[in-house]
Design an enzyme around this catalytic site. Sequence first.
Site, PDB file in Angstrom:
ATOM      1  N   MET A  46     -70.758 -95.636  15.032  1.00  0.00           N
ATOM      2  CA  MET A  46     -71.497 -96.665  15.761  1.00  0.00           C
ATOM      3  C   MET A  46     -73.008 -96.350  15.433  1.00  0.00           C
ATOM      4  SD  MET A  46     -69.342 -97.272  19.225  1.00  0.00           S
ATOM      5  CE  MET A  46     -69.930 -95.812  20.164  1.00  0.00           C
ATOM      6  N   GLY A  47     -73.306 -95.867  14.302  1.00  0.00           N
ATOM      7  CA  GLY A  47     -74.727 -95.695  13.969  1.00  0.00           C
ATOM      8  C   GLY A  47     -75.215 -94.539  14.827  1.00  0.00           C
ATOM      9  N   LEU A  49     -77.058 -92.047  13.435  1.00  0.00           N
ATOM     10  CA  LEU A  49     -76.309 -91.183  12.546  1.00  0.00           C
ATOM     11  C   LEU A  49     -77.307 -89.557  12.701  1.00  0.00           C
ATOM     12  CD1 LEU A  49     -75.701 -92.930   9.184  1.00  0.00           C
ATOM     13  CD2 LEU A  49     -74.025 -92.916  11.302  1.00  0.00           C
ATOM     14  N   HIS A  50     -76.267 -88.552  12.904  1.00  0.00           N
ATOM     15  CA  HIS A  50     -76.667 -87.421  13.061  1.00  0.00           C
ATOM     16  C   HIS A  50     -75.774 -86.384  12.095  1.00  0.00           C
ATOM     17  CE1 HIS A  50     -73.194 -86.927  15.578  1.00  0.00           C
ATOM     18  NE2 HIS A  50     -73.357 -87.739  16.331  1.00  0.00           N
ATOM     19  N   HIS A  53     -72.176 -86.854  11.595  1.00  0.00           N
ATOM     20  CA  HIS A  53     -71.719 -88.001  10.841  1.00  0.00           C
ATOM     21  C   HIS A  53     -71.955 -87.486   9.454  1.00  0.00           C
ATOM     22  CE1 HIS A  53     -72.937 -90.505  14.454  1.00  0.00           C
ATOM     23  NE2 HIS A  53     -71.790 -90.712  14.468  1.00  0.00           N
ATOM     24  N   GLY A 163     -64.113 -87.135  13.453  1.00  0.00           N
ATOM     25  CA  GLY A 163     -64.620 -85.837  13.920  1.00  0.00           C
ATOM     26  C   GLY A 163     -63.565 -85.272  15.069  1.00  0.00           C
ATOM     27  N   GLU A 164     -63.493 -84.116  15.189  1.00  0.00           N
ATOM     28  CA  GLU A 164     -62.643 -83.247  16.102  1.00  0.00           C
ATOM     29  C   GLU A 164     -63.420 -83.377  17.581  1.00  0.00           C
ATOM     30  OE1 GLU A 164     -61.347 -79.486  15.067  1.00  0.00           O
ATOM     31  OE2 GLU A 164     -59.690 -80.521  13.911  1.00  0.00           O
ATOM     32  N   LYS A 165     -64.597 -83.738  17.549  1.00  0.00           N
ATOM     33  CA  LYS A 165     -65.523 -83.814  18.860  1.00  0.00           C
ATOM     34  C   LYS A 165     -64.819 -84.797  19.777  1.00  0.00           C
ATOM     35  CE  LYS A 165     -69.366 -84.534  21.109  1.00  0.00           C
ATOM     36  NZ  LYS A 165     -68.952 -85.641  21.847  1.00  0.00           N
ATOM     37  N   SER A 202     -74.795 -88.241  19.837  1.00  0.00           N
ATOM     38  CA  SER A 202     -75.741 -89.374  19.658  1.00  0.00           C
ATOM     39  C   SER A 202     -76.328 -89.189  21.327  1.00  0.00           C
ATOM     40  CB  SER A 202     -75.228 -90.630  19.491  1.00  0.00           C
ATOM     41  OG  SER A 202     -74.769 -90.771  18.372  1.00  0.00           O
TER      42      SER A 202
HETATM   43  O1  PAF Z   1     -66.338 -92.388  17.299  1.00  0.00           O
HETATM   44  C1  PAF Z   1     -66.864 -93.518  17.199  1.00  0.00           C
HETATM   45  O2  PAF Z   1     -68.047 -93.568  16.806  1.00  0.00           O
HETATM   46  C2  PAF Z   1     -66.518 -94.734  17.568  1.00  0.00           C
HETATM   47  O3  PAF Z   1     -65.355 -94.505  18.658  1.00  0.00           O
HETATM   48  C3  PAF Z   1     -65.442 -95.471  16.404  1.00  0.00           C
HETATM   49  C4  PAF Z   1     -64.446 -94.623  15.926  1.00  0.00           C
HETATM   50  C5  PAF Z   1     -66.672 -95.722  15.446  1.00  0.00           C
HETATM   51  C6  PAF Z   1     -65.086 -96.762  16.812  1.00  0.00           C
HETATM   52  O4  PAF Z   1     -66.017 -97.572  17.355  1.00  0.00           O
END
Ligand code: PAF
Length: 300
Positions: A46-47, A49-50, A53, A163-165, A202
């Site tokens: 979902m952008g 980014l860190h 990601h 991610g496992e987070k 985020s």
């Molecule tokens: O983990 C996320 O950032 C969101 O839930 C995902 C998997 C991109 C779906 O919108």
Amino acid sequence: MTAKPAESADSLESGPPVVLETVEALRKAVRGWRTRGETVALVPTMGALHQGHLALIEAAFEAADRVVVSIFVNPAQFAPEEDFDAYPRAGEADLKHLAEARVDTAFVPSAAEMYPPDFATTVRVGAVTEGLCGATRPHFFAGVATVVTKLLLQCLPEAAIFGEKDYQQLVAVRRLVRDLDIPTRIIAVATVREPDGLAVSSRNAYLTPEQRRIARSLSAVLHAMAERLAEGAPAIQQVDRGMAELGVAGFDGVEYLAVCDADSLEPISSVERPARVLAAVYLGTTRLIDNVPVAPAARA
Ligand code: PAF
């Protein structure tokens, strides 16, 4: 967003990523790569980014020749009272991160591209989404499952990285891919943590300095519980102790603290198989989630 023109999606040069905004453009790019025998990995985001990601992107490069990072703040996974409008949107900064990570293709669809006005389909994953986060955010996993199914079908990657987070999300995605026979391998990446243990997220940006100081205790409490559980301590006793420790640390609320089977996410009373300690807590209005693995002690 400024970016390379979509036509250059087939070159492997580094530089700003090609930004594709339509499903048609994404499919065309993927078809071109496939024709040349190249494999594709998708990193849905979902952008904002860190480091977390970037670890997903690294795993994607290990899995495939081409990496597509999707950036879409999915309205379907936010309830009306949640932080959809406030959710961080980084735009150009995200593209810079992608360029630094050598990602050449970003898929950045609009809400209208993903959900046309007459959109009427929802994907629901059963039992594994009902407890934990699903108990208080019933809309969330249907929103995630729907958008992830769409992204996988739009891109048809050999691999997709999660991610496992967001452990319950990972389990739900694995289940939906299996149940719907989507031919994509789901690769899990361990949670990336700040030096003091806080899981990178985020939403950490919402924390005040004092809340940020308290937040580090979450992973410490979960890791200590996991160690004691691995040594055979009963789950119910550890959950009580963990709740008390989170209270002392200064969290404003604990939505759940649970010890669950790592695959079914059913609560368990002792660790005989791989398990997970999972929690959702509040600091003010900021909700943090985290989880850690527990391996059963080797029996003599
Ligand atoms: O983990 C996320 O950032 C969101 O839930 C995902 C998997 C991109 C779906 O919108």
